[in-house]
Motif scaffolding. Structure first.
Motif, PDB file in Angstrom:
ATOM      1  N   ASP A  99       0.834  -1.209   0.000  1.00 45.79           N
ATOM      2  CA  ASP A  99       0.000   0.000   0.000  1.00 45.79           C
ATOM      3  C   ASP A  99       0.870   1.260   0.000  1.00 45.79           C
ATOM      4  OD1 ASP A  99      -2.555  -1.122  -0.122  1.00 45.79           O
ATOM      5  OD2 ASP A  99      -2.636  -1.419   2.044  1.00 45.79           O
ATOM      6  N   ARG A 173      -5.231   7.259  -6.534  1.00 45.47           N
ATOM      7  CA  ARG A 173      -6.020   6.479  -7.489  1.00 45.47           C
ATOM      8  C   ARG A 173      -6.782   7.394  -8.444  1.00 45.47           C
ATOM      9  NH1 ARG A 173      -8.927   2.042  -3.440  1.00 45.47           N
ATOM     10  NH2 ARG A 173      -7.001   1.042  -2.747  1.00 45.47           N
ATOM     11  N   ASP A 236      -2.148  -0.859  -5.795  1.00 43.65           N
ATOM     12  CA  ASP A 236      -1.494  -2.175  -5.819  1.00 43.65           C
ATOM     13  C   ASP A 236      -2.549  -3.241  -6.092  1.00 43.65           C
ATOM     14  OD1 ASP A 236      -2.512  -1.666  -3.167  1.00 43.65           O
ATOM     15  OD2 ASP A 236      -1.430  -3.453  -2.482  1.00 43.65           O
ATOM     16  N   SER A 238      -4.085  -5.991  -5.053  1.00 44.02           N
ATOM     17  CA  SER A 238      -4.314  -6.856  -3.899  1.00 44.02           C
ATOM     18  C   SER A 238      -5.617  -7.633  -4.053  1.00 44.02           C
ATOM     19  CB  SER A 238      -4.331  -6.037  -2.609  1.00 44.02           C
ATOM     20  OG  SER A 238      -5.237  -4.963  -2.714  1.00 44.02           O
TER      21      SER A 238
HETATM   22 MG   LIG Z   1      -3.868  -1.214  -1.692  1.00 46.04          MG
END
Ligand SMILES: [Mg+2]
Length: 342
Positions: A99, A173, A236, A238
């Motif tokens: 993160d 983001r 990321d 995930s």
């Molecule tokens: Mg993340």
């Protein structure tokens, strides 16, 4: 002495006595603490680590703090019969570091809260801690505090990772623009493929599935992308490409077209078999970075020794389309981790 009451929990940022005072397991608590204190290197951003009521962190001038927190629950994020303790410790910390990487940040310290059942073998905790500390050492971050408790059932781990980034420079983001190009680091699907094997009752060796058991967070890549001003948005992977790309699109108010044949797929298992497209699209926990870059910027095909692959384009239309090898277009719905896990 058995002290299961939560009131006797001790913070190990306040470690005067014992790290695992809440656990029945007699050990070697002192040995464990001294191992943590010995093995835990001191990041320059940690002015004071374990040993007082709080840790003290110190940021470089002109930097902001990044904080991320993740639960890692037995039966949800790992299973004792599938995952040896060292990989569990490693993976817990990877989630937080990944993160920080996704923001283009520099990790500084981790804080670990652990609740374990009374009958948990001491070796489990020892190996878990070892796995976590080995990764912490690789990334030169300090395990600067935490908390312990006895859990009525199952192992519960919460990891907080703190990092820093120059003020206003974190990669969010929300920065993707129509016309930007979409890239991903490394390859995808390897972690989910291991889970598929384990679920099918096969024995997956960590060596055959490194991205599942010992995923390396892409901290250096994230930092380089931020420093070079290449990434307009980043996350990321995930929860799986389809879900994490949807997060970028949602936050940025854009859509994307992804070229299925361009998606880098992991090679896994003893025979180094390529994973299927489904795993690469929807399997989570690869901890690669997914980012967008303005069309005018040349993105190298390797950064910090990690492959960078172009996989598609950002569009104005707010949905995500997958374009197959033959040019057929499908709507790519987020079917990431939560869905996949069932
Ligand atoms: Mg993340």
């Amino acid at each position: 002495m058995h002290r299961s009451d939560h009131s006797v929990r001790r913070r190990f940022s306040a470690l005067r006595c014992s790290l695992y005072s809440g656990l029945v397991v007699p050990i070697s608590e002192k040995a464990l603490i001294s191992r943590i204190r010995r093995a835990s290197i001191r990041h320059s951003g940690v002015a004071l680590g374990i040993g007082d009521d709080c840790a003290i962190l110190r940021l470089p001038a002109g930097h902001e703090i990044l904080v991320t927190t993740d639960f890692n629950l037995e039966g949800i994020h790992f299973r004792r019969e599938w995952h040896p303790p060292a990989p569990v410790g490693h993976r817990c910390l990877t989630r937080g570091l990944s993160d920080i990487a996704a923001m283009g940040g520099e990790p500084i310290a981790a804080f670990l809260s652990l609740a374990a059942p009374a009958n948990l073998p001491q070796t489990w905790i020892g190996n878990f801690t070892h796995g976590l500390l080995a990764l912490a050492e690789n990334f030169k971050i300090t395990l600067a505090g935490g908390d312990t408790a006895e859990s009525p059932a199952g192992i519960l781990v919460d990891i907080v990772v703190v990092g820093s980034v120059p003020r206003g420079k974190a990669v969010l983001r929300s920065g993707a623009k129509p016309g930007d190009r979409v890239y991903v680091t490394g390859d995808l699907g390897g972690s989910a493929a291991a889970l598929g094997e384990l679920r099918a009752g096969e024995k997956s060796r960590p060596a055959d599935y490194p991205r599942h058991f010992f995923p390396i967070p892409r901290v250096a890549v994230g930092r380089a992308l931020r420093e070079r001003g290449l990434a307009s948005a980043m996350i990321d992977v995930s929860d799986g490409l389809s879900t994490d790309l949807a997060h970028i699109c949602e936050e940025s108010g854009v859509g994307a077209e992804i070229l299925a044949p361009a998606i880098p797929r992991a090679f896994v298992g003893r025979k180094r078999k390529v994973v299927d497209l489904f795993h690469a699209l929807h399997g989570g926990e690869d901890y690669e970075l997914l980012f967008t870059a303005p069309p005018g910027r040349r993105v190298p095909n390797r950064i910090a020794d990690v492959a960078i692959t172009f996989i598609g384009n950002v569009i104005r239309d707010q949905h995500v389309t997958l374009i197959s090898e033959t040019g057929r277009r499908h709507k790519l719905r987020p079917q990431g981790w939560e869905h996949f896990r069932r």
